[in-house]
Design a protein around this motif. Structure first.
Motif, PDB file in Angstrom:
ATOM      1  N   THR A  66       0.945  -1.123   0.073  1.00 52.84           N
ATOM      2  CA  THR A  66       0.048   0.096  -0.244  1.00 52.84           C
ATOM      3  C   THR A  66       0.759   1.079  -0.143  1.00 52.84           C
ATOM      4  O   THR A  66       0.300   2.331  -0.880  1.00 52.84           O
ATOM      5  N   SER A  67       1.964   0.968   0.431  1.00 51.48           N
ATOM      6  CA  SER A  67       3.201   2.587   0.925  1.00 51.48           C
ATOM      7  C   SER A  67       3.598   2.511  -0.416  1.00 51.48           C
ATOM      8  O   SER A  67       3.622   4.039  -0.944  1.00 51.48           O
ATOM      9  N   TRP A  68       3.792   1.905  -1.298  1.00 48.39           N
ATOM     10  CA  TRP A  68       4.110   1.810  -2.498  1.00 48.39           C
ATOM     11  C   TRP A  68       3.061   2.498  -3.513  1.00 48.39           C
ATOM     12  O   TRP A  68       2.958   3.737  -4.081  1.00 48.39           O
ATOM     13  N   ILE A  87       8.604   5.277   2.330  1.00 54.22           N
ATOM     14  CA  ILE A  87       7.269   4.683   2.571  1.00 54.22           C
ATOM     15  C   ILE A  87       7.074   4.022   3.779  1.00 54.22           C
ATOM     16  O   ILE A  87       7.573   2.975   2.440  1.00 54.22           O
ATOM     17  N   SER A  88       7.214   3.716   4.503  1.00 58.15           N
ATOM     18  CA  SER A  88       6.362   3.200   5.358  1.00 58.15           C
ATOM     19  C   SER A  88       5.567   2.905   6.842  1.00 58.15           C
ATOM     20  O   SER A  88       5.927   4.136   7.152  1.00 58.15           O
ATOM     21  N   GLN A  89       4.442   2.588   6.751  1.00 59.21           N
ATOM     22  CA  GLN A  89       3.496   2.544   7.738  1.00 59.21           C
ATOM     23  C   GLN A  89       4.409   2.052   9.302  1.00 59.21           C
ATOM     24  O   GLN A  89       4.637   2.833   9.829  1.00 59.21           O
ATOM     25  N   GLU A 126       8.976  -0.709   9.522  1.00 61.29           N
ATOM     26  CA  GLU A 126       9.797  -2.342  10.109  1.00 61.29           C
ATOM     27  C   GLU A 126       9.709  -3.169   8.948  1.00 61.29           C
ATOM     28  O   GLU A 126      10.527  -4.244   9.130  1.00 61.29           O
ATOM     29  N   THR A 127       9.730  -2.572   7.507  1.00 59.68           N
ATOM     30  CA  THR A 127       9.596  -3.628   6.290  1.00 59.68           C
ATOM     31  C   THR A 127      11.280  -3.641   6.247  1.00 59.68           C
ATOM     32  O   THR A 127      11.601  -2.446   5.709  1.00 59.68           O
ATOM     33  N   ALA A 128      11.588  -5.113   5.978  1.00 58.49           N
ATOM     34  CA  ALA A 128      13.094  -5.240   5.837  1.00 58.49           C
ATOM     35  C   ALA A 128      13.314  -4.673   4.253  1.00 58.49           C
ATOM     36  O   ALA A 128      14.525  -4.149   4.423  1.00 58.49           O
ATOM     37  N   LYS A 137      -8.137  -8.354  -2.469  1.00 55.08           N
ATOM     38  CA  LYS A 137      -7.405 -10.051  -2.673  1.00 55.08           C
ATOM     39  C   LYS A 137      -6.977  -9.964  -0.916  1.00 55.08           C
ATOM     40  O   LYS A 137      -7.003 -11.310  -0.818  1.00 55.08           O
ATOM     41  N   GLU A 138      -6.977  -8.980  -0.621  1.00 59.01           N
ATOM     42  CA  GLU A 138      -5.833  -9.271   0.541  1.00 59.01           C
ATOM     43  C   GLU A 138      -6.728  -9.610   2.254  1.00 59.01           C
ATOM     44  O   GLU A 138      -6.495 -10.902   2.710  1.00 59.01           O
ATOM     45  N   ILE A 139      -7.677  -9.898   2.095  1.00 61.35           N
ATOM     46  CA  ILE A 139      -9.033  -9.610   2.945  1.00 61.35           C
ATOM     47  C   ILE A 139      -9.896 -10.247   2.674  1.00 61.35           C
ATOM     48  O   ILE A 139     -10.996 -10.795   3.848  1.00 61.35           O
TER      49      ILE A 139
HETATM   50  O1  M6R Z   1       4.560  -0.917   6.675  1.00 64.42           O
HETATM   51  P1  M6R Z   1       4.456  -1.008   5.463  1.00 64.42           P
HETATM   52  O2  M6R Z   1       4.190  -0.038   4.837  1.00 64.42           O
HETATM   53  O3  M6R Z   1       6.412  -0.926   4.896  1.00 64.42           O
HETATM   54  O4  M6R Z   1       4.146  -2.177   4.519  1.00 64.42           O
HETATM   55  C1  M6R Z   1       3.862  -2.299   3.073  1.00 64.42           C
HETATM   56  C2  M6R Z   1       3.364  -2.953   3.205  1.00 64.42           C
HETATM   57  O5  M6R Z   1       3.795  -3.994   3.494  1.00 64.42           O
HETATM   58  C3  M6R Z   1       1.769  -3.171   3.602  1.00 64.42           C
HETATM   59  O6  M6R Z   1       1.419  -2.011   3.281  1.00 64.42           O
HETATM   60  C4  M6R Z   1       0.921  -3.874   3.375  1.00 64.42           C
HETATM   61  O7  M6R Z   1       1.418  -4.248   1.237  1.00 64.42           O
HETATM   62  C5  M6R Z   1      -0.739  -4.157   3.556  1.00 64.42           C
HETATM   63  N1  M6R Z   1      -0.474  -5.283   4.378  1.00 64.42           N
HETATM   64  C6  M6R Z   1      -1.655  -3.469   2.661  1.00 64.42           C
HETATM   65  O8  M6R Z   1      -2.299  -3.536   3.509  1.00 64.42           O
END
Ligand code: M6R
Length: 366
Positions: A60-62, A104-106, A109-111, A245-247
């Motif tokens: 989603t951040s992408w 960009i990252s919520q 912590e995304t590796a 898709k995800e949920i």
């Molecule tokens: O924490 P982040 O923004 O780095 O996470 C990136 C993705 O893993 C995250 O957006 C994922 O695609 C979500 N589950 C989408 O809803």
């Protein structure tokens, strides 16, 4: 803890008006046409001298990053590339000290995103972070940044993080545009004043929940769905498909509407629901002709239109109206019905909305 909602996801969807306000509060003085963002102000020369901006992120951040590309190129006229962090880090990218990287990252912590940042830094690029979690690894690893103030996001499906990331990217684009003289003061003021209306418009949109629920009930058993959008709303189509898709575990794909004729159109028959963003600005007539192409192949059309639309209403099977706004701000509105739609479909199918199978809130492995 879910504040009276059945799931965190629904709570977080409803928190968006406040989250957006919290994100721009203190950063924009709309009536004066002023944007203040310390992380940008303190590094203005880096941004102004950048040969290009590279946005790296995942999921989603992408998608928010893609909206950022449209915003920054359209408003500030700086070249932008958006890349999946996982691809960027492994493809031996050409990157120099003249590049600015926005990560960009919520979760922060995304590796893959973290590794992309480290790579960019090692090549001398200036790295700016947009994170939600304060003090997270990415927030610490970046040279400067701006937090989204979305508050904790618990549901695995990202919702308020997306709209607040877009809010920050909008502010960055306008700040750079104004510094570069690409936008006049009156225009900036008008744009920011419109931005101030967005939370109220999101709130009004959330009231269409029952209508979205009805649509969800009609299409919940579809095995496949297509999402189409153009321009600023192309990334919203991708995001709509990802949410579904995800949920709900329904296969869905997002496409730029005009790309449909290069392949996906072959999939269309009377069993295929197609969600189309057809708001009144930017390529409206083109999207209308895309909708006609779908109709003539018997596809089911669910269109997101601007209030007062008449043309699409005549052809579509269902329409969802969103309030009028600036085209560049429309993703903040068009994404809301898609979030609600996936939520309701997943609930109706009895899926675990907040913790879908095989997924974690933050992906800390490669
Ligand atoms: O924490 P982040 O923004 O780095 O996470 C990136 C993705 O893993 C995250 O957006 C994922 O695609 C979500 N589950 C989408 O809803």
């Amino acid at each position: 803890e879910k504040g009276g909602y059945d799931h965190f996801m629904l709570k977080e969807i409803h928190e968006q008006p406040k989250a957006i306000i919290d994100t721009y509060r203190g950063r924009m003085l709309a009536d004066e046409g002023i944007i203040r963002m310390a992380g940008i102000d303190d590094n203005m020369n880096k941004f102004l001298n950048a040969e290009r901006i590279i946005i790296v992120a995942c999921g989603t951040s992408w998608h928010a990053g893609l909206v950022g590309e449209y915003l920054i190129e359209d408003k500030a006229r700086i070249p932008v590339e958006v890349e999946y962090a996982s691809e960027f880090r492994y493809r031996n990218p050409i990157i120099t000290s003249k590049d600015v990287v926005i990560a960009i990252s919520q979760s922060g912590e995304t590796a893959d995103t973290l590794a992309a940042i480290k790579l960019a830094k090692s090549k001398g690029a200036f790295v700016f972070g947009i994170c939600n979690v304060v003090g997270s690894s990415i927030a610490r690893e970046t040279d400067a940044g701006a937090y989204t103030h979305a508050g904790p996001e618990i549901g695995v499906a990202s919702t308020k993080a997306f709209t607040t990331q877009i809010t920050v990217l909008t502010l960055i684009a306008l700040k750079l545009a104004s510094k570069k003289g690409e936008i006049s003061k009156p225009k900036l003021r008008a744009f920011l004043q419109e931005m101030q209306m967005i939370p109220k418009k999101v709130e009004d949109l959330l009231k269409i929940d029952d209508k979205v629920k009805e649509i969800a009930a009609v299409y919940k058993d579809a095995p496949n769905c297509l999402y189409l959008g153009r321009g600023f709303n192309f990334p919203v189509a991708l995001e709509g498909a990802l949410k579904l898709k995800e949920i709900s575990y329904i296969h869905a794909e997002g496409y730029p509407a005009a790309e449909m004729k290069h392949g996906p159109i072959a999939l269309i028959d009377e069993n295929m629901p197609i969600f189309v963003i057809a708001t009144n600005k930017g390529h409206y007539e083109k999207v209308v002709s895309n909708i006609q192409e779908i109709k003539s192949r018997a596809g089911k059309i669910i269109a997101i239109v601007t209030e007062g639309d008449t043309q699409v209403k005549e052809i579509a099977d269902h329409v969802i109206e969103i309030p009028e706004t600036e085209e560049a701000l429309s993703p903040l509105l068009t994404t809301i019905p898609f979030q609600l739609l996936s939520y309701h479909i997943a609930v109706m199918l009895g899926k675990n909305v907040d913790q879908p199978r095989n997924l974690a809130k933050s992906v800390t492995v490669e």
